[in-house]
Design an enzyme around this catalytic site. Structure first.
Site, short mmCIF file in Angstrom:
data_model
loop_
_atom_site.label_atom_id
_atom_site.label_comp_id
_atom_site.label_asym_id
_atom_site.label_seq_id
_atom_site.Cartn_x
_atom_site.Cartn_y
_atom_site.Cartn_z
N LEU A 121 -36.32 -7.95 -40.38
CA LEU A 121 -35.60 -7.94 -39.11
C LEU A 121 -34.34 -7.06 -39.19
CD1 LEU A 121 -36.12 -11.75 -38.53
CD2 LEU A 121 -37.04 -9.92 -37.07
N PRO A 122 -33.78 -6.68 -38.02
CA PRO A 122 -32.70 -5.69 -38.02
C PRO A 122 -31.39 -6.11 -38.67
CG PRO A 122 -33.74 -5.81 -35.86
CD PRO A 122 -34.30 -6.95 -36.67
N THR A 128 -32.33 -6.16 -44.66
CA THR A 128 -31.04 -5.89 -45.30
C THR A 128 -29.97 -6.58 -44.47
OG1 THR A 128 -31.79 -3.74 -46.06
CG2 THR A 128 -29.42 -4.11 -46.04
N LYS A 151 -28.80 -4.62 -53.36
CA LYS A 151 -29.18 -3.61 -52.36
C LYS A 151 -27.95 -2.84 -51.86
CE LYS A 151 -31.03 -1.67 -48.66
NZ LYS A 151 -32.05 -0.68 -48.58
N LYS A 159 -24.94 1.32 -41.67
CA LYS A 159 -25.07 -0.16 -41.68
C LYS A 159 -24.86 -0.70 -43.09
CE LYS A 159 -28.58 -3.74 -41.62
NZ LYS A 159 -29.98 -4.11 -41.51
P1 NAD Z 1 -36.96 -1.69 -36.73
O1 NAD Z 1 -35.91 -1.79 -35.69
O2 NAD Z 1 -37.92 -0.56 -36.68
O3 NAD Z 1 -37.83 -3.05 -36.77
C1 NAD Z 1 -37.29 -4.33 -36.53
C2 NAD Z 1 -38.32 -5.10 -35.72
O4 NAD Z 1 -37.85 -6.43 -35.55
C3 NAD Z 1 -38.54 -4.51 -34.32
O5 NAD Z 1 -39.92 -4.24 -34.13
C4 NAD Z 1 -38.03 -5.60 -33.39
O6 NAD Z 1 -38.75 -5.69 -32.18
C5 NAD Z 1 -38.22 -6.84 -34.24
N1 NAD Z 1 -37.37 -7.97 -33.85
C6 NAD Z 1 -36.07 -7.96 -33.55
N2 NAD Z 1 -35.66 -9.22 -33.24
C7 NAD Z 1 -36.75 -10.02 -33.36
C8 NAD Z 1 -36.96 -11.41 -33.17
N3 NAD Z 1 -35.97 -12.23 -32.80
N4 NAD Z 1 -38.22 -11.87 -33.37
C9 NAD Z 1 -39.22 -11.05 -33.74
N5 NAD Z 1 -39.08 -9.71 -33.93
C10 NAD Z 1 -37.85 -9.22 -33.74
O7 NAD Z 1 -36.18 -1.71 -38.14
P2 NAD Z 1 -36.75 -1.25 -39.57
O8 NAD Z 1 -36.40 0.17 -39.80
O9 NAD Z 1 -38.15 -1.73 -39.70
O10 NAD Z 1 -35.77 -2.10 -40.52
C11 NAD Z 1 -35.98 -3.48 -40.75
C12 NAD Z 1 -35.02 -3.91 -41.87
O11 NAD Z 1 -35.30 -3.14 -43.04
C13 NAD Z 1 -33.55 -3.68 -41.55
O12 NAD Z 1 -32.81 -4.79 -42.03
C14 NAD Z 1 -33.21 -2.40 -42.28
O13 NAD Z 1 -31.84 -2.31 -42.63
C15 NAD Z 1 -34.10 -2.53 -43.50
N6 NAD Z 1 -34.47 -1.24 -44.15
C16 NAD Z 1 -34.91 -0.20 -43.39
C17 NAD Z 1 -35.28 1.00 -44.01
C18 NAD Z 1 -35.78 2.20 -43.22
O14 NAD Z 1 -35.91 3.29 -43.79
N7 NAD Z 1 -36.11 2.04 -41.94
C19 NAD Z 1 -35.20 1.11 -45.42
C20 NAD Z 1 -34.77 0.01 -46.16
C21 NAD Z 1 -34.41 -1.17 -45.51
#
Ligand code: NAD
Length: 289
Positions: free
Chosen positions: A64-65, A93, A168, A243
């Protein structure tokens, strides 16, 4: 194993697909209908709510975000709704304090939980080559390891609850700062009349070498393929680096640690983000230096 997967975005979508490929029965949920539809295309079943997804699950994985959403999801719909013998794995994260608080709430309700944030971006999530840094008890880690191994190439026990998040943000503080100084060095080398390829050939074999230089060079056409070769599209977004640096600087303030370079890196990525580059790969900061 019956696994509930919550959060099927850029990262979670590929991770859930890899659990399906490994033979797990995945029941997924995302607020976005498109994300849920993609999960169905990848072989997961989807649920109409988080509570429906976690009912009868043996493990619950969340991607999740941010910490606020993680706390709401666990407090409102996972804890008390998943079976108490289900293992809870949060791969998002988030800040260390929230990770510890949610793990404490889970433990008080009888659940084992790990924080298991990842290193590696969308390509690693899709390819099943993430690195997981795991916080939790030895028993919880032993249960989490085989599940996480289906989505990654390395699963490392960092310590007690919150230790995965600590690892992390410390790792990404190094990444943010080394990328900035690598960008500065290439820009300075150019101004001093050095060819970028020549500088790379020297520094990549000398003491200036780092992952930011040799795996992710910010100069197009130099080093292995990187987002710089694709006009800084794809990769790890500036907004996500910002972030993580904010989380690192806030954790340092809470812990009384001095992180002057981490703070400066946060300021520089903040300015880069504010200038409209939040969606570009973080190595695009070379353009503003
Ligand atoms: P993203 O925004 O693409 O995906 C998050 C998903 O969560 C979305 O599809 C959203 O609709 C869903 N969501 C939000 N609130 C919700 C709820 N209450 N119930 C159900 N679903 C819900 O983000 P991401 O890039 O997939 O990143 C996710 C996590 O991974 C973050 O914490 C980010 O910091 C971490 N991360 C991302 C990357 C990257 O390269 N994108 C790399 C390492 C870590």
């Amino acid at each position: 194993m019956k696994i509930a997967f919550i959060g099927l975005g850029n990262m979670g979508g590929g991770m859930a697909a890899n659990l399906v490929k490994a033979g797990h029965e995945v029941r997924a949920f995302d607020l976005s209908a498109e994300a849920a539809a993609r999960a169905r295309e990848n072989g997961a079943a989807t649920a109409g709510s988080i509570r429906e997804a976690v009912a009868g699950a043996e493990a619950v994985v969340t991607m999740l975000p941010n910490g606020k959403i993680v706390e709401t999801v666990y407090g409102g719909d996972v804890i008390g709704h998943a079976p108490t013998d289900a293992l809870l794995l949060d791969c998002s994260t988030i800040d260390v304090a929230t990770a510890k608080r949610v793990a404490g709430q889970a433990a008080a309700a009888g659940y084992a939980m790990v924080d298991a944030p990842v290193s590696g971006g969308i390509a690693a999530a899709n390819g099943g080559t993430l690195t997981f840094m795991v916080g939790g008890s030895d028993d919880a880690f032993a249960r989490a390891e085989p599940i996480l191994a289906k989505m990654g190439k390395a699963v490392i026990h960092a310590g007690a609850a919150g230790a995965g998040q600590a690892a992390k943000i410390c790792n990404n503080m190094i990444l943010g700062a080394t990328m900035l100084v690598t960008c500065e060095a290439f820009a300075l080398a150019q101004k001093l009349g050095l060819d970028s390829q020549v500088f790379y050939d020297i520094s990549s074999k000398a003491s200036g070498q780092s992952w930011s230089m040799t795996s992710y060079c910010p100069v197009p056409g130099v080093g292995p393929q990187s987002p710089a070769d694709n006009d800084f599209q794809g990769g790890f977004a500036t907004a996500l680096m910002l972030k993580d640096l904010k989380l690192a600087v806030a954790a340092a303030q809470d812990a009384g640690a001095s992180v002057p370079l981490g703070q400066r890196a946060e300021e520089l990525y903040e300015a880069h983000d504010a200038a409209g580059h939040g969606g570009e790969d973080f190595s695009s900061v070379i353009r503003t230096l």
